[in-house]
Design a protein around this motif. Sequence first.
Motif, PDB file in Angstrom:
ATOM      1  N   VAL A 332      -3.904  37.518  31.673  1.00 50.81           N
ATOM      2  CA  VAL A 332      -2.726  36.650  31.653  1.00 50.81           C
ATOM      3  C   VAL A 332      -2.878  35.577  30.577  1.00 50.81           C
ATOM      4  CG1 VAL A 332      -1.364  34.990  32.985  1.00 50.81           C
ATOM      5  CG2 VAL A 332      -2.192  37.081  34.073  1.00 50.81           C
ATOM      6  N   ALA A 333      -4.099  35.072  30.382  1.00 49.37           N
ATOM      7  CA  ALA A 333      -4.339  34.062  29.341  1.00 49.37           C
ATOM      8  C   ALA A 333      -3.998  34.599  27.957  1.00 49.37           C
ATOM      9  CB  ALA A 333      -5.792  33.595  29.390  1.00 49.37           C
ATOM     10  N   VAL A 334      -4.360  35.849  27.694  1.00 49.44           N
ATOM     11  CA  VAL A 334      -4.040  36.458  26.399  1.00 49.44           C
ATOM     12  C   VAL A 334      -2.530  36.539  26.203  1.00 49.44           C
ATOM     13  CG1 VAL A 334      -4.190  38.554  25.015  1.00 49.44           C
ATOM     14  CG2 VAL A 334      -6.189  37.764  26.285  1.00 49.44           C
ATOM     15  N   LEU A 335      -1.829  36.987  27.239  1.00 50.88           N
ATOM     16  CA  LEU A 335      -0.380  37.142  27.153  1.00 50.88           C
ATOM     17  C   LEU A 335       0.340  35.798  27.047  1.00 50.88           C
ATOM     18  CD1 LEU A 335       0.123  39.916  29.872  1.00 50.88           C
ATOM     19  CD2 LEU A 335       0.111  40.205  27.380  1.00 50.88           C
ATOM     20  N   TYR A 336      -0.269  34.751  27.596  1.00 57.09           N
ATOM     21  CA  TYR A 336       0.372  33.440  27.673  1.00 57.09           C
ATOM     22  C   TYR A 336       0.036  32.540  26.484  1.00 57.09           C
ATOM     23  CZ  TYR A 336       2.045  29.125  29.894  1.00 57.09           C
ATOM     24  OH  TYR A 336       2.714  27.960  30.190  1.00 57.09           O
ATOM     25  N   ALA A 337      -0.937  32.921  25.670  1.00 55.87           N
ATOM     26  CA  ALA A 337      -1.435  32.041  24.615  1.00 55.87           C
ATOM     27  C   ALA A 337      -0.347  31.575  23.659  1.00 55.87           C
ATOM     28  CB  ALA A 337      -2.547  32.753  23.839  1.00 55.87           C
ATOM     29  N   PHE A 338       0.540  32.466  23.244  1.00 55.62           N
ATOM     30  CA  PHE A 338       1.573  32.103  22.272  1.00 55.62           C
ATOM     31  C   PHE A 338       2.786  31.437  22.922  1.00 55.62           C
ATOM     32  CE2 PHE A 338      -1.086  35.275  20.306  1.00 55.62           C
ATOM     33  CZ  PHE A 338      -1.307  34.732  19.048  1.00 55.62           C
ATOM     34  N   PRO A 339       3.278  31.920  24.079  1.00 56.01           N
ATOM     35  CA  PRO A 339       4.356  31.184  24.764  1.00 56.01           C
ATOM     36  C   PRO A 339       3.962  29.762  25.138  1.00 56.01           C
ATOM     37  CG  PRO A 339       4.196  33.419  25.631  1.00 56.01           C
ATOM     38  CD  PRO A 339       3.018  33.223  24.725  1.00 56.01           C
ATOM     39  N   LEU A 340       2.692  29.542  25.465  1.00 55.48           N
ATOM     40  CA  LEU A 340       2.226  28.210  25.854  1.00 55.48           C
ATOM     41  C   LEU A 340       2.547  27.180  24.772  1.00 55.48           C
ATOM     42  CD1 LEU A 340       0.570  26.129  27.467  1.00 55.48           C
ATOM     43  CD2 LEU A 340      -1.483  27.071  26.385  1.00 55.48           C
ATOM     44  N   TYR A 341       2.133  27.457  23.537  1.00 60.38           N
ATOM     45  CA  TYR A 341       2.337  26.474  22.477  1.00 60.38           C
ATOM     46  C   TYR A 341       3.778  26.452  21.979  1.00 60.38           C
ATOM     47  CZ  TYR A 341      -2.463  25.025  22.391  1.00 60.38           C
ATOM     48  OH  TYR A 341      -3.668  24.483  22.742  1.00 60.38           O
ATOM     49  N   THR A 342       4.506  27.529  22.170  1.00 65.90           N
ATOM     50  CA  THR A 342       5.937  27.490  21.869  1.00 65.90           C
ATOM     51  C   THR A 342       6.636  26.484  22.772  1.00 65.90           C
ATOM     52  OG1 THR A 342       5.947  29.804  21.149  1.00 65.90           O
ATOM     53  CG2 THR A 342       8.059  28.835  21.772  1.00 65.90           C
ATOM     54  N   MET A 343       6.269  26.484  24.051  1.00 65.86           N
ATOM     55  CA  MET A 343       6.848  25.534  25.002  1.00 65.86           C
ATOM     56  C   MET A 343       6.400  24.107  24.697  1.00 65.86           C
ATOM     57  SD  MET A 343       6.308  27.890  28.412  1.00 65.86           S
ATOM     58  CE  MET A 343       7.086  26.805  29.603  1.00 65.86           C
ATOM     59  N   ILE A 344       5.142  23.946  24.349  1.00 68.02           N
ATOM     60  CA  ILE A 344       4.632  22.606  24.022  1.00 68.02           C
ATOM     61  C   ILE A 344       5.333  22.054  22.786  1.00 68.02           C
ATOM     62  CG2 ILE A 344       2.605  21.326  23.232  1.00 68.02           C
ATOM     63  CD1 ILE A 344       0.912  23.213  24.980  1.00 68.02           C
ATOM     64  N   ASP A 345       5.517  22.898  21.778  1.00 69.05           N
ATOM     65  CA  ASP A 345       6.118  22.464  20.512  1.00 69.05           C
ATOM     66  C   ASP A 345       7.611  22.201  20.623  1.00 69.05           C
ATOM     67  OD1 ASP A 345       3.658  22.703  19.319  1.00 69.05           O
ATOM     68  OD2 ASP A 345       4.045  24.673  18.445  1.00 69.05           O
ATOM     69  N   SER A 346       8.220  22.528  21.758  1.00 75.92           N
ATOM     70  CA  SER A 346       9.665  22.365  21.915  1.00 75.92           C
ATOM     71  C   SER A 346      10.093  20.905  21.896  1.00 75.92           C
ATOM     72  CB  SER A 346      10.128  23.014  23.220  1.00 75.92           C
ATOM     73  OG  SER A 346       9.629  22.282  24.333  1.00 75.92           O
ATOM     74  N   GLY A 347       9.180  20.000  22.227  1.00 77.84           N
ATOM     75  CA  GLY A 347       9.533  18.589  22.318  1.00 77.84           C
ATOM     76  C   GLY A 347      10.089  18.190  23.668  1.00 77.84           C
ATOM     77  N   SER A 348      10.246  19.153  24.559  1.00 79.41           N
ATOM     78  CA  SER A 348      10.776  18.892  25.899  1.00 79.41           C
ATOM     79  C   SER A 348       9.645  18.530  26.858  1.00 79.41           C
ATOM     80  CB  SER A 348      11.517  20.122  26.420  1.00 79.41           C
ATOM     81  OG  SER A 348      11.755  20.028  27.805  1.00 79.41           O
ATOM     82  N   VAL A 349       9.754  17.390  27.504  1.00 79.74           N
ATOM     83  CA  VAL A 349       8.729  16.972  28.472  1.00 79.74           C
ATOM     84  C   VAL A 349       8.690  17.940  29.650  1.00 79.74           C
ATOM     85  CG1 VAL A 349       8.046  15.162  30.097  1.00 79.74           C
ATOM     86  CG2 VAL A 349       8.868  14.542  27.807  1.00 79.74           C
ATOM     87  N   ALA A 350       9.850  18.426  30.058  1.00 77.79           N
ATOM     88  CA  ALA A 350       9.906  19.369  31.184  1.00 77.79           C
ATOM     89  C   ALA A 350       9.164  20.660  30.837  1.00 77.79           C
ATOM     90  CB  ALA A 350      11.350  19.673  31.539  1.00 77.79           C
ATOM     91  N   LEU A 351       9.424  21.210  29.653  1.00 75.44           N
ATOM     92  CA  LEU A 351       8.736  22.440  29.241  1.00 75.44           C
ATOM     93  C   LEU A 351       7.248  22.193  29.036  1.00 75.44           C
ATOM     94  CD1 LEU A 351      11.232  24.135  26.740  1.00 75.44           C
ATOM     95  CD2 LEU A 351      10.617  24.877  29.049  1.00 75.44           C
ATOM     96  N   LEU A 352       6.902  21.049  28.504  1.00 73.99           N
ATOM     97  CA  LEU A 352       5.489  20.697  28.338  1.00 73.99           C
ATOM     98  C   LEU A 352       4.789  20.688  29.694  1.00 73.99           C
ATOM     99  CD1 LEU A 352       3.048  19.535  26.698  1.00 73.99           C
ATOM    100  CD2 LEU A 352       4.004  17.265  27.162  1.00 73.99           C
ATOM    101  N   THR A 353       5.414  20.069  30.669  1.00 72.20           N
ATOM    102  CA  THR A 353       4.824  19.974  32.009  1.00 72.20           C
ATOM    103  C   THR A 353       4.638  21.353  32.627  1.00 72.20           C
ATOM    104  OG1 THR A 353       5.891  17.822  32.342  1.00 72.20           O
ATOM    105  CG2 THR A 353       5.083  18.968  34.301  1.00 72.20           C
ATOM    106  N   VAL A 354       5.692  22.162  32.604  1.00 72.22           N
ATOM    107  CA  VAL A 354       5.627  23.503  33.181  1.00 72.22           C
ATOM    108  C   VAL A 354       4.576  24.348  32.475  1.00 72.22           C
ATOM    109  CG1 VAL A 354       6.900  25.663  33.506  1.00 72.22           C
ATOM    110  CG2 VAL A 354       8.008  23.479  34.003  1.00 72.22           C
ATOM    111  N   SER A 355       4.538  24.266  31.136  1.00 72.94           N
ATOM    112  CA  SER A 355       3.601  25.089  30.371  1.00 72.94           C
ATOM    113  C   SER A 355       2.156  24.764  30.719  1.00 72.94           C
ATOM    114  CB  SER A 355       3.831  24.895  28.876  1.00 72.94           C
ATOM    115  OG  SER A 355       3.488  23.582  28.458  1.00 72.94           O
ATOM    116  N   LEU A 356       1.858  23.477  30.883  1.00 72.28           N
ATOM    117  CA  LEU A 356       0.477  23.083  31.172  1.00 72.28           C
ATOM    118  C   LEU A 356       0.084  23.381  32.618  1.00 72.28           C
ATOM    119  CD1 LEU A 356       0.132  19.736  29.162  1.00 72.28           C
ATOM    120  CD2 LEU A 356      -0.762  22.005  28.590  1.00 72.28           C
ATOM    121  N   LEU A 357       1.008  23.282  33.534  1.00 71.22           N
ATOM    122  CA  LEU A 357       0.696  23.610  34.929  1.00 71.22           C
ATOM    123  C   LEU A 357       0.432  25.104  35.084  1.00 71.22           C
ATOM    124  CD1 LEU A 357       3.188  21.350  36.938  1.00 71.22           C
ATOM    125  CD2 LEU A 357       0.798  20.915  36.329  1.00 71.22           C
TER     126      LEU A 357
END
Length: 452
Positions: A332-357
């Motif tokens: 799952v970590a391999v599959l999630y590696a690229f979506p994770l930083y896409t969500m972080i780079d969005s600038g959205s605090v909500a997406l940042l929170t969800v991505s890190l959890l």
Amino acid sequence: MEQPASTSVEETNTASAVPDSTAGDRSQLRKVTLSSLLGTTIEYYDFLLYSTMAALVFGDLFFPSSNSAVSTIAAFGTLAAGYVARPLGGLVFGHFGDRLGRKSMLVITMVMMGIASFAIGILPTYEQIGVLAPILLVTLRVVQGIAVGGEWGGAALMVAEHSDDRRRGLWTGLMQLGSPIGFLLSTAAVMLATLLPDESFESWGWRIPFIASAALLVIGLYIRMSVVESPVFEEAAEKSKAATSEKPPVLQLLRQPRPLILACAVGIGPFAMTALITSHIISYTTSIGYESSTIMQILMVMPIVSIVAIPGFSALSDRVGRRAVSLTGAAVAVLYAFPLYTMIDSGSVALLTVSLLIAQSVQAAMYAPLAPMLSEMFGTNVRYTGVSFGYQFASLIGAGFTPMIAASLLVASDGSSLPLSIILAGTACVTILAAWTASETSGKNLAGSGSE
């Protein structure tokens, strides 16, 4: 999977293996688990507190530079020094823990960590004593690394060797909560300190969390001194009065390096992920526009996810096996590696929170089986050394240099997060390879189990 033949690493007298009942009564097991939990909590509070301060203030206070990125990289370099020292601590305390017992080594590691952390809290800065300040800081960080290098393996074994074979994952999972609880406490301490005006925080406020660790040390030592030695170790010591005439545990392990290599490799993925989503995430997210207070609030929630997930995944490994849980988490970590930083780079605090959890949950799945898995890979006479050295070398490779490498790659790539995703996916692949190669160890009797 391949089952290697017995060697000197394994326990030779399996016929007289200690049955589950010798793991001690349930009250003693609970006491040992509490002691190990508190011990690892204190150790990781101190060790992880440094990581957060390195991202926030150590660059300016101990490594001043006209370029803030250079100061941050230098501060993360001292962070790496602690990880470099962790395998040394695992080797030293593992050697004496296999010779003299688990409990005495754990007392020493706790005292070392407490003294080093308190000393950091009263350390003069570069402005006050010049180049001696960063030298002393690095020295104290190395002492911290040596201490935590001997702590985790001993704490894991005290619980694993007291518990029964069928529920070892559950009990060691509770012990492993020391890491997220320590992170939670250290983050809370930093958040309280950062409520001070910036000038006060940078002048003296950052020192308070380090100095406060002295109180934790007293509490931890009181509880740790009250537990009994591992019954599995005592049984092995009775059978081998000539243990001191044997080759050092590390040399015995090197004669059959496969389990040591696998013990190291399986931990690289979760450690790298931890480094990226905790230590490095502070400097990365603030550099792309997030407020540091927002990041600290999210970091306060992340350990709560681990507090639920780690014992859950660890207990699950009792039912479905250590390898299945580790493999699933790493995939799952391999599959999630690229979506994770896409969500972080969005600038959205909500997406940042969800991505890190979500990332924290995935990390917990990889991390949770480590304590029971590594404990079951080695025989009693080399177990402390094997578990400690494998785990701590994994922490060095997976987490020690990752924040510094990530910060350097960000500069080289003009701030692109692509290298960060590649690091995460690549290290998770190492864990997949190791878990796939390893034999299943769930349910082994530790008194008679040999190497993996």
